[in-house]
Design a protein around this motif. Structure first.
Motif, PDB file in Angstrom:
ATOM      1  N   ALA A  78      -3.246   4.018  -7.269  1.00  0.00           N
ATOM      2  CA  ALA A  78      -4.341   3.751  -6.338  1.00  0.00           C
ATOM      3  C   ALA A  78      -4.099   2.412  -5.649  1.00  0.00           C
ATOM      4  O   ALA A  78      -3.722   1.439  -6.295  1.00  0.00           O
ATOM      5  CB  ALA A  78      -5.661   3.721  -7.083  1.00  0.00           C
ATOM      6  N   ARG A 111      -5.031  -1.151  -3.734  1.00  0.00           N
ATOM      7  CA  ARG A 111      -5.972  -2.221  -4.081  1.00  0.00           C
ATOM      8  C   ARG A 111      -7.366  -1.963  -3.509  1.00  0.00           C
ATOM      9  O   ARG A 111      -8.372  -2.218  -4.158  1.00  0.00           O
ATOM     10  CB  ARG A 111      -5.432  -3.549  -3.562  1.00  0.00           C
ATOM     11  CG  ARG A 111      -6.191  -4.741  -4.054  1.00  0.00           C
ATOM     12  CD  ARG A 111      -5.643  -6.042  -3.548  1.00  0.00           C
ATOM     13  NE  ARG A 111      -4.243  -5.960  -3.167  1.00  0.00           N
ATOM     14  CZ  ARG A 111      -3.573  -6.925  -2.596  1.00  0.00           C
ATOM     15  NH1 ARG A 111      -4.173  -8.046  -2.311  1.00  0.00           N
ATOM     16  NH2 ARG A 111      -2.315  -6.798  -2.270  1.00  0.00           N
ATOM     17  N   SER A 112      -7.417  -1.428  -2.302  1.00  0.00           N
ATOM     18  CA  SER A 112      -8.714  -1.182  -1.670  1.00  0.00           C
ATOM     19  C   SER A 112      -9.539  -0.189  -2.485  1.00  0.00           C
ATOM     20  O   SER A 112     -10.761  -0.308  -2.577  1.00  0.00           O
ATOM     21  CB  SER A 112      -8.522  -0.669  -0.243  1.00  0.00           C
ATOM     22  OG  SER A 112      -7.747   0.517  -0.250  1.00  0.00           O
ATOM     23  N   GLU A 113      -8.883   0.797  -3.079  1.00  0.00           N
ATOM     24  CA  GLU A 113      -9.604   1.757  -3.911  1.00  0.00           C
ATOM     25  C   GLU A 113     -10.129   1.097  -5.183  1.00  0.00           C
ATOM     26  O   GLU A 113     -11.203   1.432  -5.659  1.00  0.00           O
ATOM     27  CB  GLU A 113      -8.715   2.951  -4.249  1.00  0.00           C
ATOM     28  CG  GLU A 113      -8.476   3.874  -3.065  1.00  0.00           C
ATOM     29  CD  GLU A 113      -7.660   5.096  -3.426  1.00  0.00           C
ATOM     30  OE1 GLU A 113      -7.649   5.499  -4.611  1.00  0.00           O
ATOM     31  OE2 GLU A 113      -7.025   5.649  -2.515  1.00  0.00           O
ATOM     32  N   PHE A 114      -9.351   0.167  -5.745  1.00  0.00           N
ATOM     33  CA  PHE A 114      -9.816  -0.545  -6.933  1.00  0.00           C
ATOM     34  C   PHE A 114     -11.066  -1.359  -6.620  1.00  0.00           C
ATOM     35  O   PHE A 114     -11.998  -1.415  -7.415  1.00  0.00           O
ATOM     36  CB  PHE A 114      -8.725  -1.473  -7.497  1.00  0.00           C
ATOM     37  CG  PHE A 114      -7.710  -0.761  -8.344  1.00  0.00           C
ATOM     38  CD1 PHE A 114      -8.054  -0.268  -9.586  1.00  0.00           C
ATOM     39  CD2 PHE A 114      -6.423  -0.591  -7.888  1.00  0.00           C
ATOM     40  CE1 PHE A 114      -7.126   0.390 -10.370  1.00  0.00           C
ATOM     41  CE2 PHE A 114      -5.480   0.062  -8.671  1.00  0.00           C
ATOM     42  CZ  PHE A 114      -5.827   0.564  -9.912  1.00  0.00           C
ATOM     43  N   LYS A 115     -11.085  -1.984  -5.453  1.00  0.00           N
ATOM     44  CA  LYS A 115     -12.267  -2.752  -5.059  1.00  0.00           C
ATOM     45  C   LYS A 115     -13.475  -1.838  -4.930  1.00  0.00           C
ATOM     46  O   LYS A 115     -14.566  -2.159  -5.392  1.00  0.00           O
ATOM     47  CB  LYS A 115     -12.012  -3.488  -3.738  1.00  0.00           C
ATOM     48  CG  LYS A 115     -11.081  -4.658  -3.861  1.00  0.00           C
ATOM     49  CD  LYS A 115     -10.886  -5.347  -2.526  1.00  0.00           C
ATOM     50  CE  LYS A 115      -9.927  -6.499  -2.639  1.00  0.00           C
ATOM     51  NZ  LYS A 115      -9.717  -7.173  -1.354  1.00  0.00           N
ATOM     52  N   SER A 116     -13.275  -0.695  -4.300  1.00  0.00           N
ATOM     53  CA  SER A 116     -14.365   0.261  -4.122  1.00  0.00           C
ATOM     54  C   SER A 116     -14.857   0.766  -5.474  1.00  0.00           C
ATOM     55  O   SER A 116     -16.068   0.845  -5.717  1.00  0.00           O
ATOM     56  CB  SER A 116     -13.888   1.433  -3.267  1.00  0.00           C
ATOM     57  OG  SER A 116     -14.875   2.423  -3.195  1.00  0.00           O
ATOM     58  N   LEU A 117     -13.940   1.087  -6.364  1.00  0.00           N
ATOM     59  CA  LEU A 117     -14.327   1.557  -7.694  1.00  0.00           C
ATOM     60  C   LEU A 117     -15.053   0.460  -8.475  1.00  0.00           C
ATOM     61  O   LEU A 117     -15.994   0.745  -9.221  1.00  0.00           O
ATOM     62  CB  LEU A 117     -13.090   2.028  -8.475  1.00  0.00           C
ATOM     63  CG  LEU A 117     -12.479   3.337  -8.012  1.00  0.00           C
ATOM     64  CD1 LEU A 117     -11.167   3.611  -8.745  1.00  0.00           C
ATOM     65  CD2 LEU A 117     -13.438   4.490  -8.207  1.00  0.00           C
ATOM     66  N   GLY A 118     -14.623  -0.770  -8.292  1.00  0.00           N
ATOM     67  CA  GLY A 118     -15.293  -1.893  -8.956  1.00  0.00           C
ATOM     68  C   GLY A 118     -16.740  -2.021  -8.513  1.00  0.00           C
ATOM     69  O   GLY A 118     -17.638  -2.256  -9.337  1.00  0.00           O
ATOM     70  N   GLU A 159       0.843  -1.203   0.000  1.00  0.00           N
ATOM     71  CA  GLU A 159       0.000   0.000   0.000  1.00  0.00           C
ATOM     72  C   GLU A 159       0.883   1.260   0.000  1.00  0.00           C
ATOM     73  O   GLU A 159       0.629   2.195  -0.763  1.00  0.00           O
ATOM     74  CB  GLU A 159      -0.911   0.006   1.229  1.00  0.00           C
ATOM     75  CG  GLU A 159      -2.009  -1.014   1.207  1.00  0.00           C
ATOM     76  CD  GLU A 159      -3.288  -0.499   0.582  1.00  0.00           C
ATOM     77  OE1 GLU A 159      -3.543   0.720   0.654  1.00  0.00           O
ATOM     78  OE2 GLU A 159      -4.023  -1.326   0.027  1.00  0.00           O
TER      79      GLU A 159
END
Length: 89
Positions: free
Chosen positions: A60, A62-69, A51
């Motif tokens: 970004a 990984r947590s942001e990618f999950k949220s964006l997904g 991170e």
């Protein structure tokens, strides 16, 4: 019951006995628990380091990618609903 189910049942029974024997010795069980704890702490440290590295490179995390997904999935669903309403008009 088929042969596959029978083999799974036997394998599960054997693995259970093996774990039982492995954990029968208290010192060995503590050593295994400590090793598992070290692995978990190492993974957490690796995740934190990843991170921080991604932030340092302005990527970004990984947590942001999950949220964006999740947000993108919601938008896709809403778009399908709107298309269905437009088709009905």
């Amino acid at each position: 019951m088929g042969i596959t189910d029978e083999l799974k049942k036997q394998a599960l029974g054997m693995s259970g006995k093996a774990v039982e024997k492995l954990m029968a010795d208290e010192k060995r069980a503590m050593a295994i628990a400590n090793a598992i704890g070290k692995v978990q702490r190492g993974k957490q440290a690796l995740d934190r380091g990843q991170e921080e590295l991604m932030k340092a490179f302005n990527f970004a995390p990984r947590s942001e990618f999950k949220s964006l997904g999740k947000q993108l999935s919601g938008l896709k669903r809403r778009l399908r609903e709107l298309e269905e309403k437009l088709d009905g008009l």
